[in-house]
Design a protein around this motif. Sequence first.
Motif, short mmCIF file in Angstrom:
data_model
loop_
_atom_site.label_atom_id
_atom_site.label_comp_id
_atom_site.label_asym_id
_atom_site.label_seq_id
_atom_site.Cartn_x
_atom_site.Cartn_y
_atom_site.Cartn_z
N VAL A 29 1.14 -1.29 -0.15
CA VAL A 29 -0.16 -0.17 0.23
C VAL A 29 1.38 1.17 -0.18
CG1 VAL A 29 -1.56 1.16 0.98
CG2 VAL A 29 -1.87 -1.43 1.65
N LEU A 30 0.79 2.23 -1.48
CA LEU A 30 0.89 3.46 -0.87
C LEU A 30 -0.08 4.36 -0.50
CD1 LEU A 30 3.74 5.51 -1.94
CD2 LEU A 30 2.61 5.38 -4.50
N ASP A 31 -0.19 5.45 0.74
CA ASP A 31 -0.15 6.52 0.80
C ASP A 31 0.24 7.73 0.31
OD1 ASP A 31 -2.57 7.82 2.35
OD2 ASP A 31 -2.13 7.39 4.22
N VAL A 32 -0.43 8.23 -0.58
CA VAL A 32 0.10 9.27 -0.89
C VAL A 32 -0.46 11.12 -0.40
CG1 VAL A 32 1.13 10.75 -3.24
CG2 VAL A 32 0.58 8.70 -2.72
N GLY A 33 0.02 11.70 0.27
CA GLY A 33 -0.09 12.49 1.07
C GLY A 33 -0.70 12.10 2.70
N CYS A 34 -0.06 10.83 3.36
CA CYS A 34 -0.13 10.99 4.79
C CYS A 34 -0.17 11.29 5.42
CB CYS A 34 1.01 9.63 4.69
SG CYS A 34 2.59 9.98 5.21
N GLY A 35 -0.27 12.52 5.55
CA GLY A 35 0.38 13.05 6.74
C GLY A 35 0.64 13.02 7.63
N THR A 36 0.48 13.45 8.96
CA THR A 36 0.88 11.99 10.07
C THR A 36 0.86 10.63 10.46
OG1 THR A 36 -0.93 12.69 11.41
CG2 THR A 36 0.65 14.04 11.27
N GLY A 37 0.58 10.35 9.28
CA GLY A 37 0.60 8.84 8.84
C GLY A 37 -0.34 7.56 9.67
N LEU A 38 -1.43 8.29 10.73
CA LEU A 38 -2.38 7.47 11.38
C LEU A 38 -3.09 6.25 10.39
CD1 LEU A 38 -4.98 10.77 12.28
CD2 LEU A 38 -2.76 9.20 13.99
N ARG A 59 7.50 17.94 6.80
CA ARG A 59 8.19 17.62 7.63
C ARG A 59 8.32 17.02 8.76
NH1 ARG A 59 14.30 19.88 5.96
NH2 ARG A 59 14.60 19.52 3.77
N ALA A 60 7.08 17.72 9.32
CA ALA A 60 6.57 18.34 10.33
C ALA A 60 5.55 17.20 10.90
CB ALA A 60 6.09 19.53 11.09
N ALA A 61 4.92 17.10 10.11
CA ALA A 61 3.92 15.81 10.34
C ALA A 61 4.69 14.16 10.02
CB ALA A 61 3.05 15.77 8.56
N LEU A 62 5.96 14.01 9.18
CA LEU A 62 6.23 13.01 8.50
C LEU A 62 7.19 12.90 10.17
CD1 LEU A 62 8.21 13.18 5.68
CD2 LEU A 62 5.82 11.35 5.90
N ALA A 63 7.59 13.31 10.77
CA ALA A 63 8.09 13.32 11.64
C ALA A 63 6.98 12.64 12.98
CB ALA A 63 9.15 15.19 12.66
N ARG A 64 6.03 13.32 13.11
CA ARG A 64 5.04 12.19 14.01
C ARG A 64 4.63 11.06 13.42
NH1 ARG A 64 1.96 13.20 17.79
NH2 ARG A 64 0.18 12.47 18.29
N ALA A 65 4.76 10.97 12.12
CA ALA A 65 4.56 9.71 11.42
C ALA A 65 5.58 8.51 11.81
CB ALA A 65 4.57 10.07 9.97
N ARG A 66 6.27 9.56 11.70
CA ARG A 66 7.37 8.52 12.00
C ARG A 66 8.28 7.42 13.45
NH1 ARG A 66 10.90 12.14 8.09
NH2 ARG A 66 11.48 10.55 6.37
#
Length: 234
Positions: A29-38, A59-66
Amino acid sequence: MYDLLNPWDPRRWPGDAFYAELVRDAGAVLDVGCGTGLMLHWLREHGHVGRLVGIDPDRAALARARRRADVEWVEGTARSMEWKAEFDLATMNGHAFQCLVADDDVRASLAAVRAALCVGGRFVFETRHPQARAWEDWNPSNASDVTDVAGRSLRVWHEVEDVAGGVVSFSGTTAEPDGTVLRVDRTHLRFLDTVTLDAFLTETGFEIEARYGDWSRGPVTPTSQEIVTIARRP
């Protein structure tokens, strides 16, 4: 704040339940525009064992996703993707597709998504139907009062600045309860009708597998608020 205002929970929200049914059965699965990854967090928490990849330019959203290391997180835009035939399913949920404003951006993004999909792979996304004029409710009278993770009481509202050529420009304001402004973000969203949307999809090599006007898989009607699309790479 983003997660508080935009929760992802298939038990509560019909749109999330719609996506959950599709992504659970997809191997990669590829989530395009994943935001914070919920969404991808939820998939892992509920037993998905396949490949999960989220891409977002924030970057801030991805930092939370990670916070989860068992998902691949990539900084970038839809049009910057270079995957080739690696995914069974690609998604753009949360109306992320509407962030593609210019024609060239729509075309390049769709072409990149198509290239990332295996033959027979599907791209699932939704846009707000322009006939519903959702932006008319984006005004300070519909402000939301929220409490952030630090326990602060905050007020959040939107205000439309311009509507032209199918593009709505608006601001989002975060303030203290007394109205003291803490942050203002400006956004542009494109509202596409089905004819224009389908022309872009066909031009970039997609076939339309299904089209719905609501999260219960009903048809698009003169009162539909959503355009939900399942497109396939032939």
